[in-house]
Scaffold this motif. Structure first.
Motif, PDB file in Angstrom:
ATOM      1  N   MET A  60       0.839  -1.203   0.000  1.00 26.89           N
ATOM      2  CA  MET A  60       0.000   0.000   0.000  1.00 26.89           C
ATOM      3  C   MET A  60       0.875   1.255   0.000  1.00 26.89           C
ATOM      4  N   SER A  61       1.684   1.355  -1.064  1.00 27.50           N
ATOM      5  CA  SER A  61       2.607   2.477  -1.222  1.00 27.50           C
ATOM      6  C   SER A  61       3.548   2.593  -0.022  1.00 27.50           C
ATOM      7  N   VAL A  62       4.043   1.434   0.426  1.00 23.95           N
ATOM      8  CA  VAL A  62       5.000   1.340   1.522  1.00 23.95           C
ATOM      9  C   VAL A  62       4.447   2.005   2.789  1.00 23.95           C
ATOM     10  N   GLY A  63       3.169   1.761   3.018  1.00 25.94           N
ATOM     11  CA  GLY A  63       2.548   2.148   4.277  1.00 25.94           C
ATOM     12  C   GLY A  63       2.018   3.560   4.358  1.00 25.94           C
ATOM     13  N   THR A  64       1.960   4.276   3.247  1.00 24.75           N
ATOM     14  CA  THR A  64       1.512   5.669   3.316  1.00 24.75           C
ATOM     15  C   THR A  64      -0.009   5.814   3.290  1.00 24.75           C
ATOM     16  N   ASN A  65      -0.724   4.835   2.754  1.00 26.69           N
ATOM     17  CA  ASN A  65      -2.150   5.022   2.488  1.00 26.69           C
ATOM     18  C   ASN A  65      -3.032   4.142   3.369  1.00 26.69           C
ATOM     19  N   THR A  66      -3.120   4.472   4.654  1.00 31.85           N
ATOM     20  CA  THR A  66      -3.953   3.670   5.550  1.00 31.85           C
ATOM     21  C   THR A  66      -5.440   3.879   5.297  1.00 31.85           C
ATOM     22  N   LEU A  67      -5.804   4.937   4.576  1.00 26.69           N
ATOM     23  CA  LEU A  67      -7.202   5.172   4.219  1.00 26.69           C
ATOM     24  C   LEU A  67      -7.513   4.719   2.798  1.00 26.69           C
ATOM     25  N   ALA A 261       9.166  12.891  19.119  1.00 29.34           N
ATOM     26  CA  ALA A 261       8.588  11.809  18.327  1.00 29.34           C
ATOM     27  C   ALA A 261       8.550  12.246  16.872  1.00 29.34           C
ATOM     28  N   VAL A 262       8.818  11.305  15.990  1.00 30.28           N
ATOM     29  CA  VAL A 262       8.869  11.595  14.551  1.00 30.28           C
ATOM     30  C   VAL A 262       7.767  10.814  13.855  1.00 30.28           C
ATOM     31  N   PHE A 263       6.984  11.510  13.022  1.00 26.25           N
ATOM     32  CA  PHE A 263       5.888  10.879  12.296  1.00 26.25           C
ATOM     33  C   PHE A 263       6.048  11.059  10.791  1.00 26.25           C
ATOM     34  N   GLY A 264       5.531  10.114  10.029  1.00 25.19           N
ATOM     35  CA  GLY A 264       5.567  10.195   8.568  1.00 25.19           C
ATOM     36  C   GLY A 264       4.565   9.233   7.980  1.00 25.19           C
ATOM     37  N   LYS A 265       4.842   8.739   6.791  1.00 18.78           N
ATOM     38  CA  LYS A 265       4.036   7.740   6.103  1.00 18.78           C
ATOM     39  C   LYS A 265       2.543   8.005   6.201  1.00 18.78           C
ATOM     40  N   ALA A 266       1.849   7.455   7.196  1.00 17.93           N
ATOM     41  CA  ALA A 266       0.388   7.519   7.250  1.00 17.93           C
ATOM     42  C   ALA A 266      -0.159   8.917   7.482  1.00 17.93           C
ATOM     43  N   LEU A 267       0.666   9.862   7.901  1.00 16.95           N
ATOM     44  CA  LEU A 267       0.182  11.179   8.303  1.00 16.95           C
ATOM     45  C   LEU A 267      -0.535  11.925   7.192  1.00 16.95           C
ATOM     46  N   GLY A 268      -0.147  11.718   5.940  1.00 14.32           N
ATOM     47  CA  GLY A 268      -0.761  12.464   4.844  1.00 14.32           C
ATOM     48  C   GLY A 268      -1.513  11.613   3.852  1.00 14.32           C
TER      49      GLY A 268
END
Length: 434
Positions: A60-67, A261-268
């Motif tokens: 799923m695009s290496v975890g970026t698209n949880t929606l 804390a560092v966030f990425g991938k699913a955030l956008g």
């Protein structure tokens, strides 16, 4: 040869490695057979350049698209930003709102900085931590990107990253002067970390809360205590784990707060946005060093993140993908038992994967990719779950996977797996932490 395969051959002639991300190279999935490129994507469906649809039961695009791909509310927010202008000589107001929203979700934090990639956000966090602590040494566990500070671990010892990234990774181009500036420790091994703190001038402890293995009882709490006792900045890299099992960082589930804390991938949900949030007394050290980039100020990322957070909250996505991932893991095990062999399931439920003991793991992964592609699926030995992986989608996936597990059972019984492959075995990927 498909259009995607032809384009991949052209790409390798003009782009080092062929593309920008190791995980998306066809050699990591099905050499000479993977579609390589997409023309469009929606929900869980990806169309290749020949307009053939595939159900994405892979990364799923290496975890970026949880929606799921092309979420209407997120895309609408981005379209509105494009219509009103993405960049100007003034700042985007959305970045202030996003900072406030992330701090609201993490009451221990006071301030935020934004970037557009996980590697950038991790580098920002390390720079801030070194500035705040006044010490250069970084003790780390897990995968944290490609920047010099991280790859420097392999200067002088080419095996330091073996349990964290690719075994034997060459730090070519990383200044030799960075040797002995970053030190690995083993996950769940508190004594290993304590010895680093005793021997080295450690200013930051940087780690993933969890990737494959659950933290041992008291481990995260002990790391927090060790950092406090030694004036060390504790950084949790949640680029991968964030917003998958809780609404925010995974550390919330364990009751241990970091300093950053560092966030990425699913955030956008597929749009480029990453964040480093932290305590005020630590984050303000960013003002004593230079951290700045033109395209960190573009508007699309922040607008997409705000819409993504709203959509996550509305459907409680973290609960849905965790439940689906647990179901997939249990069904892998049940399907393997049906065919007379065992699989080991590991990883966060929403980033679940399985393995078969023995030396045929890569051959089995290649076989699954090959045969599932014929059935209309992008698949391997792991699934990055999204909310669009409905029960019907998962049922169809397991119906297609059933006969392939039968082939694996034959190989476990003595059949040579290479005789079942139409081409070479796929390459190995990131090492799994144990």
């Amino acid at each position: 040869m498909t259009k995607g395969q032809d384009l991949w051959r052209r790409a390798k002639a003009v782009i080092p490695g062929g593309n920008m991300l190791l995980s998306k190279r066809p050699e990591m999935h099905l050499p000479d057979g993977w579609p390589a490129y997409f023309s469009r994507a929606s929900g869980v469906t990806v169309w290749d350049l020949d307009d053939r649809p595939y159900c994405d039961m892979s990364l799923m695009s290496v975890g970026t698209n949880t929606l799921g791909y092309g979420h209407p509310d997120v895309d609408a927010a981005v379209s509105a930003v494009i219509a009103s202008g993405n960049m100007s000589s003034l700042n985007a107001p959305e970045e202030v709102t996003l900072a406030e929203r992330l701090i609201e979700l993490h009451p221990w934090a006071d301030m935020a900085r934004f970037a557009r990639t996980g590697g950038e956000a991790n580098a920002i966090a390390v720079r801030i931590a070194r500035a705040a602590s006044g010490r250069d040494g970084v003790a780390f566990c897990g995968y944290h990107g490609w920047h010099d500070w991280y790859l420097a671990a392999n200067l002088g010892n080419a095996e330091h990253l073996d349990g964290h990234l690719l075994p034997g990774l060459e730090p070519a181009g990383v200044p030799r002067s960075l040797a002995e500036s970053v030190f690995p420790f083993a996950y769940n091994d508190l004594r290993d970390l304590e010895q680093l703190v005793e021997r080295q001038s450690i200013g930051a402890i940087k780690m993933e809360v969890s990737r494959i293995t659950e933290p041992a009882v008291g481990f995260l709490q002990s790391v927090r205590k060790l950092a406090d006792e030694n004036g060390i900045v504790l950084i949790f890299d949640e680029c991968t784990s964030g917003f998958r099992q809780t609404f925010g960082g995974l550390h919330k589930a364990h009751g241990v707060n970091p300093d950053i804390a560092v966030f990425g991938k699913a955030l956008g949900n597929g749009y480029a946005i990453t964040a480093a949030i932290g305590r005020r007394d630590v984050m303000e050290a960013a003002q004593s060093t230079f951290i700045s980039s033109t395209f960190w100020t573009e508007r699309i990322g922040s607008a997409a993140a705000l819409a993504t957070l709203d959509a996550m909250a509305e459907c409680r996505s973290w609960e849905a993908i965790t439940a689906t991932g647990r179901d997939i893991g249990a069904r892998w095990q049940a399907l393997a038992r049906k065919h007379g062999f065992e699989v080991t399931v590991s990883g966060l439920p929403a980033l679940t994967g399985f393995s078969v003991a023995g030396s045929n793991g890569l051959a089995y992964k290649t076989l699954i990719a090959q045969e599932m592609l014929k059935a209309g699926y992008l698949a391997g030995t792991s699934v990055y779950v999204c909310t669009e992986h409905t029960p019907d989608v998962v049922d169809g996936y397991f119906e297609a996977l059933d006969p392939i597990f039968g082939l694996i059972a034959d190989c476990e019984g003595g059949r040579e797996p290479l005789t079942l492959l139409d081409g070479p075995v796929c390459h190995s990927g990131f090492a799994r932490l144990t």
